[in-house]
Design a protein around this motif. Structure first.
Motif, short mmCIF file in Angstrom:
data_model
loop_
_atom_site.label_atom_id
_atom_site.label_comp_id
_atom_site.label_asym_id
_atom_site.label_seq_id
_atom_site.Cartn_x
_atom_site.Cartn_y
_atom_site.Cartn_z
N GLU A 64 -10.71 -23.00 -11.45
CA GLU A 64 -9.85 -22.17 -10.60
C GLU A 64 -9.97 -20.72 -11.06
N ASP A 66 -8.22 -16.99 -10.17
CA ASP A 66 -7.20 -16.20 -9.46
C ASP A 66 -7.62 -14.74 -9.46
N GLN A 72 -11.26 -13.49 1.90
CA GLN A 72 -11.87 -14.80 1.72
C GLN A 72 -13.35 -14.69 1.34
N ARG A 100 -12.11 -24.71 -2.09
CA ARG A 100 -11.20 -24.12 -1.12
C ARG A 100 -10.58 -22.85 -1.71
N THR A 101 -9.75 -22.23 -0.91
CA THR A 101 -8.93 -21.12 -1.40
C THR A 101 -7.48 -21.44 -1.05
N ARG A 102 -6.57 -20.84 -1.81
CA ARG A 102 -5.15 -20.95 -1.49
C ARG A 102 -4.51 -19.61 -1.83
N PRO A 103 -3.54 -19.19 -1.03
CA PRO A 103 -2.86 -17.92 -1.32
C PRO A 103 -2.01 -18.07 -2.58
N ARG A 104 -1.86 -16.94 -3.29
CA ARG A 104 -1.00 -16.91 -4.47
C ARG A 104 0.32 -16.26 -4.10
N THR A 105 1.38 -16.74 -4.68
CA THR A 105 2.68 -16.11 -4.49
C THR A 105 2.60 -14.69 -5.03
N LYS A 109 -5.32 -14.55 -4.13
CA LYS A 109 -5.66 -15.93 -3.83
C LYS A 109 -6.25 -16.60 -5.06
N THR A 110 -6.35 -17.91 -4.98
CA THR A 110 -7.06 -18.73 -5.95
C THR A 110 -8.22 -19.37 -5.22
#
Length: 117
Positions: A64, A66, A72, A100-105, A109-110
């Motif tokens: 992972e 960050d 993207q 994949r990617t996921r948004p970070r709070t 993104k990660t």
């Protein structure tokens, strides 16, 4: 510090941390990590953060990365001007079971990829 030095140091540390993996699996994990970290170094402002998670059952390594950019990854071409690279995510896609990617709070993104044994 030069980006190549950073990636080389991370490869050494990861090799030592994952010494029990088979040679082929370790090679795939190192290549995926190198591509994900290189994308941050080449394309993103600021520093990133790397995490490597080892699961025993089923045997898999998840990498992972960050960073603060929400942009993207581009599959199959580079965003850098006059750059013919751009195959990093193609390599990741071919070696990883999933990425994949996921948004970070709080923004950014990660990008993560999982490589099974």
């Amino acid at each position: 510090m030069h980006p190549g030095v950073v990636v080389s140091a991370l490869r050494r540390e990861l090799t030592a941390a994952l010494e029990g993996l088979g040679e082929d699996h370790l090679y795939d994990v190192l290549l995926v990590m190198t591509e994900l970290v290189s994308n941050v170094v080449d394309h993103m402002p600021g520093a990133g953060r790397l995490r490597v998670l080892l699961s025993q059952v089923p045997c898999a390594v998840t990498i992972e990365v960050d960073h603060d950019s929400a942009t993207q990854p581009v599959y199959g071409r580079s965003r850098l001007p006059n750059d013919n690279r751009g195959r990093g995510m193609v390599v990741v896609d071919n070696l990883a079971d999933t990425w994949r990617t996921r948004p970070r709070t709080g923004g950014g993104k990660t990008v993560f990829a999982s490589v099974s044994c």
